[in-house]
Motif scaffolding. Structure first.
Motif, PDB file in Angstrom:
ATOM      1  N   ILE A 110       0.846  -1.202   0.000  1.00 39.32           N
ATOM      2  CA  ILE A 110       0.000   0.000   0.000  1.00 39.32           C
ATOM      3  C   ILE A 110       0.879   1.248   0.000  1.00 39.32           C
ATOM      4  N   PRO A 111       0.878   1.987  -1.126  1.00 41.16           N
ATOM      5  CA  PRO A 111       1.655   3.236  -1.182  1.00 41.16           C
ATOM      6  C   PRO A 111       0.961   4.339  -0.384  1.00 41.16           C
ATOM      7  N   ILE A 112       1.732   5.067   0.388  1.00 39.16           N
ATOM      8  CA  ILE A 112       1.222   6.196   1.182  1.00 39.16           C
ATOM      9  C   ILE A 112       1.607   7.484   0.459  1.00 39.16           C
ATOM     10  N   GLU A 172      16.145  -5.993   2.853  1.00 37.69           N
ATOM     11  CA  GLU A 172      15.824  -7.213   3.609  1.00 37.69           C
ATOM     12  C   GLU A 172      14.327  -7.567   3.543  1.00 37.69           C
ATOM     13  N   LEU A 173      13.585  -6.822   2.717  1.00 39.52           N
ATOM     14  CA  LEU A 173      12.123  -6.963   2.707  1.00 39.52           C
ATOM     15  C   LEU A 173      11.658  -8.381   2.356  1.00 39.52           C
ATOM     16  N   ALA A 174      12.201  -8.956   1.301  1.00 39.29           N
ATOM     17  CA  ALA A 174      11.735 -10.287   0.865  1.00 39.29           C
ATOM     18  C   ALA A 174      11.994 -11.339   1.946  1.00 39.29           C
ATOM     19  N   GLU A 175      13.200 -11.327   2.475  1.00 41.47           N
ATOM     20  CA  GLU A 175      13.584 -12.303   3.507  1.00 41.47           C
ATOM     21  C   GLU A 175      12.733 -12.140   4.772  1.00 41.47           C
ATOM     22  N   GLU A 176      12.541 -10.888   5.194  1.00 37.60           N
ATOM     23  CA  GLU A 176      11.758 -10.611   6.406  1.00 37.60           C
ATOM     24  C   GLU A 176      10.279 -10.968   6.203  1.00 37.60           C
ATOM     25  N   THR A 177       9.777 -10.710   5.006  1.00 37.75           N
ATOM     26  CA  THR A 177       8.362 -11.011   4.725  1.00 37.75           C
ATOM     27  C   THR A 177       8.127 -12.514   4.715  1.00 37.75           C
ATOM     28  N   GLU A 196       6.276   4.184  -8.109  1.00 31.93           N
ATOM     29  CA  GLU A 196       7.369   3.422  -8.743  1.00 31.93           C
ATOM     30  C   GLU A 196       8.065   2.522  -7.713  1.00 31.93           C
ATOM     31  N   LYS A 197       8.272   3.078  -6.516  1.00 36.69           N
ATOM     32  CA  LYS A 197       8.924   2.290  -5.459  1.00 36.69           C
ATOM     33  C   LYS A 197       8.013   1.144  -5.001  1.00 36.69           C
ATOM     34  N   ALA A 198       6.714   1.421  -4.892  1.00 37.66           N
ATOM     35  CA  ALA A 198       5.761   0.372  -4.504  1.00 37.66           C
ATOM     36  C   ALA A 198       5.792  -0.778  -5.513  1.00 37.66           C
ATOM     37  N   GLU A 199       5.851  -0.425  -6.797  1.00 37.25           N
ATOM     38  CA  GLU A 199       5.900  -1.456  -7.848  1.00 37.25           C
ATOM     39  C   GLU A 199       7.215  -2.243  -7.776  1.00 37.25           C
ATOM     40  N   GLU A 200       8.282  -1.538  -7.461  1.00 37.59           N
ATOM     41  CA  GLU A 200       9.593  -2.206  -7.330  1.00 37.59           C
ATOM     42  C   GLU A 200       9.550  -3.230  -6.180  1.00 37.59           C
ATOM     43  N   LEU A 201       8.914  -2.839  -5.057  1.00 35.33           N
ATOM     44  CA  LEU A 201       8.802  -3.757  -3.914  1.00 35.33           C
ATOM     45  C   LEU A 201       7.928  -4.960  -4.270  1.00 35.33           C
ATOM     46  N   ARG A 202       6.835  -4.686  -5.010  1.00 34.24           N
ATOM     47  CA  ARG A 202       5.951  -5.782  -5.429  1.00 34.24           C
ATOM     48  C   ARG A 202       6.735  -6.790  -6.271  1.00 34.24           C
ATOM     49  N   ARG A 203       7.542  -6.275  -7.197  1.00 35.60           N
ATOM     50  CA  ARG A 203       8.333  -7.161  -8.069  1.00 35.60           C
ATOM     51  C   ARG A 203       9.322  -7.977  -7.252  1.00 35.60           C
ATOM     52  N   THR A 204       9.982  -7.323  -6.306  1.00 39.47           N
ATOM     53  CA  THR A 204      10.960  -8.014  -5.441  1.00 39.47           C
ATOM     54  C   THR A 204      10.301  -9.158  -4.680  1.00 39.47           C
ATOM     55  N   ILE A 252       6.449 -14.884  -3.426  1.00 44.42           N
ATOM     56  CA  ILE A 252       5.347 -14.449  -2.559  1.00 44.42           C
ATOM     57  C   ILE A 252       4.193 -13.953  -3.438  1.00 44.42           C
ATOM     58  N   ARG A 253       2.974 -14.324  -3.082  1.00 46.61           N
ATOM     59  CA  ARG A 253       1.796 -13.883  -3.834  1.00 46.61           C
ATOM     60  C   ARG A 253       1.449 -12.459  -3.362  1.00 46.61           C
ATOM     61  N   VAL A 254       1.627 -11.482  -4.245  1.00 44.97           N
ATOM     62  CA  VAL A 254       1.579 -10.085  -3.829  1.00 44.97           C
ATOM     63  C   VAL A 254       0.919  -9.196  -4.880  1.00 44.97           C
ATOM     64  N   LYS A 255       0.266  -8.134  -4.409  1.00 41.41           N
ATOM     65  CA  LYS A 255      -0.305  -7.106  -5.291  1.00 41.41           C
ATOM     66  C   LYS A 255      -0.043  -5.745  -4.686  1.00 41.41           C
TER      67      LYS A 255
END
Length: 479
Positions: A297-299, A378-383, A308-316, A322-325
């Motif tokens: 969720i972009p703030i 570290e987002l992917a690993e932590e998630t 753009e950053k939100a989309e980059e995180l989704r791709r990562t 991970i099933r993500v939107k």
């Protein structure tokens, strides 16, 4: 803020009216819609995606045990159904009959399958000749029709989706082994994937499937203290084989009857997920079964670089499996949070201008609402770690709830008092007499759920009649 508030207020509180809460959740989380076809439901994408995940996971587990998928006709001629009298009597009130083909009356009416034992038996009678043809380990994914008077989304509808396994074996021992194997498979699936702890056991003769030698069940406890039969596995012995003439030549060229099993699990499991894990904010899905595990969720998404950053995180996250939107709609962040919680998505990732500047994102757990800052690298690993922790914690909480709502009755008066004042499972000894079982139901509306495999000697006599006890039974009010 008013919009966000309304969304949560749209769900009746569990403590106020559990039945209404359940209906609110299935509608507001967009799992189902009502249909113009009385007693039937439309399963919407969010609901069907859960079923697809159940199907995918179970199908892989079935195939690992040698099971193959087939498909049988949906119509059963009346003469075929009549071959197994117990079976017909067991389903007669619920059968839907087809009497016309176009404008012409049928020479023989056909029912829309309530279950497919007779079809599999008819097929096996032609398919099996020798011991070399055994075992037959078949399953089908389909819908069945039972003309229920009272319906409830997922829990009881006139048409529902399920799988039904039907196997044929050379010996009694092999059939019993397969029956228990599939029950254990169901129990493991419920605990490992749905985070639902279950009691495994055998049904009493009164509660077993019509025509079965033995019925085994997994019983789960819902949040309101009611039991839900979540899957069954039946040993048919050679009863169906004798009715349908299913014989094989053994190694000595002697004709023998096969021994059969049947096992099934349905879309009512989605109802179980809702009632075991949900809360006053809506649905709460275990990560392993959740169609969507993370919502980004972009703030302040209109600010430069945020989307753009939100989309980059989704791709990562997607690349990490991970099933993500990303929710890049023009709704307010508060509304997006409420919607994500309502839909039961396990994890929320919040990212805004300040987070980007600090090289971090906010991770929020759906189950506990706990928030924590995580470095972007570290987002992917932590998630991934967080999803595993949520899955484990949800099972732990469900088990603690079940255990704290399981009571022991040493006397019949105690059973009646518990049944009236404490929703949950009740453990009590039983003599094996159906009259005592019926008395319990008549006096308390509680039914025997199962004779658990893990027996406890909590007394020597049946509290209902005083005769010598044969088994400890779980009793409870059920859906």
């Amino acid at each position: 803020m008013e919009k966000d508030k309304k969304m949560v207020e749209a769900i009746t509180s569990m403590s106020e009216d559990f039945a209404r809460w359940y209906t609110d959740v299935v509608i507001k989380a967009e799992l189902i819609d009502y249909s113009s076809v009385k007693g039937c439901m439309v399963i919407k994408p969010a609901g069907y995606a859960i079923w697809e995940n159940i199907q995918r996971e179970l199908d892989a587990r079935f195939k690992a045990t040698g099971v193959e998928n087939v498909y049988m006709p949906m119509f059963i001629p009346e003469s075929l159904l009549q071959k197994e009298k117990d079976h017909v009597e067991g389903f007669a009130p619920e059968v839907a009959w087809v009497t016309h083909g176009g404008l012409e009356p049928l020479q023989e009416r056909m029912c829309v399958r309530p279950t497919s034992e007779t079809l599999f038996c008819d097929f096996y009678q032609r398919e099996i000749e020798s011991y070399r043809d055994l075992p037959k380990l078949y399953n089908q994914w389909c819908s069945v029709v039972r003309w229920e008077k009272t319906t409830r989304p997922f829990l009881r509808s006139r048409e529902f989706l399920w799988q039904e396994g039907h196997t044929a074996h050379a010996t009694e021992e092999e059939a019993e082994e397969r029956t228990i194997q599939m029950l254990n498979l169901y129990a493991d699936f419920c605990e490992e994937v749905l985070a639902i702890p279950v009691i495994k056991g055998r049904k009493t003769d009164k509660e077993k499937f019509a025509g079965a030698e033995a019925t085994y069940t997994i019983e789960a406890l819902m949040h309101d203290g009611k039991a839900l039969q979540s899957g069954t596995s039946h040993n048919f012995g050679d009863g169906f084989a004798r009715a349908f003439g299913i014989q094989y030549s053994d190694r000595n060229n002697q004709l023998r009857y096969v021994h059969q099993t049947s096992w099934g699990l349905t879309t009512r499991l989605i109802g179980a997920i809702i009632m075991v894990h949900g809360d006053d904010s809506g649905l709460l899905l275990p990560p392993r079964i959740a169609p969507l595990q993370v919502m980004v969720i972009p703030i302040q998404q209109r600010k430069e670089g945020v989307l753009e950053k939100a989309e980059e995180l989704r791709r990562t996250l997607a690349e990490a499996g991970i099933r993500v939107k990303t929710d890049d709609s023009d709704k307010s962040p508060g509304f997006k949070f409420s919607e994500q919680e309502m839909r039961g998505i396990p994890v929320r990732v919040e990212i805004g201008p300040k987070d980007i500047a600090a090289g971090q994102a906010v991770l929020v757990r759906r189950d506990t609402r706990e928030k924590r800052m995580v470095k972007l690298e570290e987002l992917a690993e932590e998630t991934r770690a967080l999803l595993e922790a949520i899955q484990a914690d949800m099972l732990l909480r469900a088990r603690e709830h079940r255990d704290s709502h399981t009571y022991t009755a040493h006397s019949y008066e105690e059973l009646k008092e518990i049944a009236e004042t404490k929703p949950g499972f009740i453990k009590m000894m039983w003599c094996g007499d159906q009259a005592c079982e019926e008395k319990v139901k008549e006096d308390t509306t509680a039914t025997s759920r199962c004779m658990p495999f893990e027996q406890e000697a909590i007394g020597e006599v049946c509290p209902v009649c005083g005769k010598k006890a044969k088994a400890m039974v779980y009793w409870g009010k059920a859906y």
